[in-house]
Scaffold this active site. Sequence first.
Site, PDB file in Angstrom:
ATOM      1  N   ASP A   1       1.748   7.740   2.069  1.00 46.81           N
ATOM      2  CA  ASP A   1       2.967   6.944   1.941  1.00 46.81           C
ATOM      3  C   ASP A   1       3.454   6.857   0.494  1.00 46.81           C
ATOM      4  O   ASP A   1       2.750   7.274  -0.434  1.00 46.81           O
ATOM      5  CB  ASP A   1       2.741   5.525   2.497  1.00 46.81           C
TER       6      ASP A   1
ATOM      7  N   ASN B   1      -4.001  -6.949   6.674  1.00 46.00           N
ATOM      8  CA  ASN B   1      -3.372  -7.235   7.971  1.00 46.00           C
ATOM      9  C   ASN B   1      -3.609  -6.113   8.987  1.00 46.00           C
ATOM     10  O   ASN B   1      -3.032  -6.122  10.069  1.00 46.00           O
ATOM     11  CB  ASN B   1      -1.860  -7.472   7.790  1.00 46.00           C
TER      12      ASN B   1
ATOM     13  N   HIS C   1      -2.913  -2.881   8.491  1.00 50.34           N
ATOM     14  CA  HIS C   1      -2.012  -1.717   8.406  1.00 50.34           C
ATOM     15  C   HIS C   1      -2.763  -0.467   7.953  1.00 50.34           C
ATOM     16  O   HIS C   1      -3.793  -0.546   7.281  1.00 50.34           O
ATOM     17  CB  HIS C   1      -0.767  -2.006   7.558  1.00 50.34           C
TER      18      HIS C   1
ATOM     19  N   GLU D   1       2.897  -1.206   9.622  1.00 51.24           N
ATOM     20  CA  GLU D   1       2.588  -2.631   9.632  1.00 51.24           C
ATOM     21  C   GLU D   1       2.433  -3.140  11.071  1.00 51.24           C
ATOM     22  O   GLU D   1       3.021  -2.563  11.998  1.00 51.24           O
ATOM     23  CB  GLU D   1       3.736  -3.404   8.958  1.00 51.24           C
TER      24      GLU D   1
HETATM   25  P1  PGA Z   1      -6.296  -1.560  -0.948  1.00 51.88           P
HETATM   26  O1  PGA Z   1      -5.098  -1.283   0.034  1.00 51.88           O
HETATM   27  O2  PGA Z   1      -7.147  -0.342  -0.924  1.00 51.88           O
HETATM   28  O3  PGA Z   1      -5.653  -1.789  -2.270  1.00 51.88           O
HETATM   29  O4  PGA Z   1      -7.008  -2.759  -0.418  1.00 51.88           O
HETATM   30  C1  PGA Z   1      -5.340  -0.745   1.287  1.00 51.88           C
HETATM   31  C2  PGA Z   1      -4.049  -0.685   2.054  1.00 51.88           C
HETATM   32  O5  PGA Z   1      -3.185  -1.559   1.841  1.00 51.88           O
HETATM   33  O6  PGA Z   1      -3.895   0.239   2.863  1.00 51.88           O
END
Ligand code: PGA
Length: 240
Positions: free
Chosen positions: A66, A135, A137, A142
């Site tokens: 992404d 969350n 995702h 999301e």
């Molecule tokens: P993080 O993010 O590795 O910074 O915890 C993971 C994500 O949001 O996919």
Amino acid sequence: MKIIICNDYAEMSAKAAEIVRDAVSGKKACLGLATGSTPEGMYDLLSSMCKKGECDFSGITTFNLDEYYPISPDDPQSYRYYMNKRFFDKINIDINSTFIPDGLAADPGIECSEYEKKIAERGGIDLQIIGIGPNGHIGFNEPDEELIPLTHVTNLASSTVEANSRFFASPDEVPKQALTMGIKTILSAGRIIVLASGSAKHKALSKMLDGKISTMCPVTMVNLHRNVTLICDKEAYYGR
Ligand code: PGA
């Protein structure tokens, strides 16, 4: 699902780096990559392996999950900048074989369908690394009543804007949209490695490990895939 529970973040990063090293060296593989804090240790280890000649990225193509939208690739918060500085500039990869959705695309819809085409032209992704948002995702898919299969433009959940604001001067500066691979794009990879570290990931991880699937916790969708390895630390697995 294969599950590897590590003592801590360092061990999780080392296991993940070993798997990637074995998947790339001397091969023409296509890797799906993730940003965020979770894979940083893995990238550092792979960079030093590469420096020591223990790992070879010369035949490798990469596609990132992404990118924020809109954002310039030169913006230090962009995922292109993150990948170049933390990883691509430190390994022997051809930068022209590294793909990340263009955060400045004039037509983001066209950019997303072109991204799918490029993945298909290169024979699909062999190994996809994913992190998990608190969350649940994956990429920027999301939690929602519906999920979108292919690469698309999406709005970020307010909890994601808040979680990611730690990298920005203020939450107002976090872009509110992103271009992200869809669930089908991710599930089309030959193998998926899920990385999770820290108790903030415990809830989403537990839902995934329940084995059910729910669009309200997108990482549960990996239960539809036949070759998934979870590498996590004890805090993420057991919570605290
Ligand atoms: P993080 O993010 O590795 O910074 O915890 C993971 C994500 O949001 O996919």
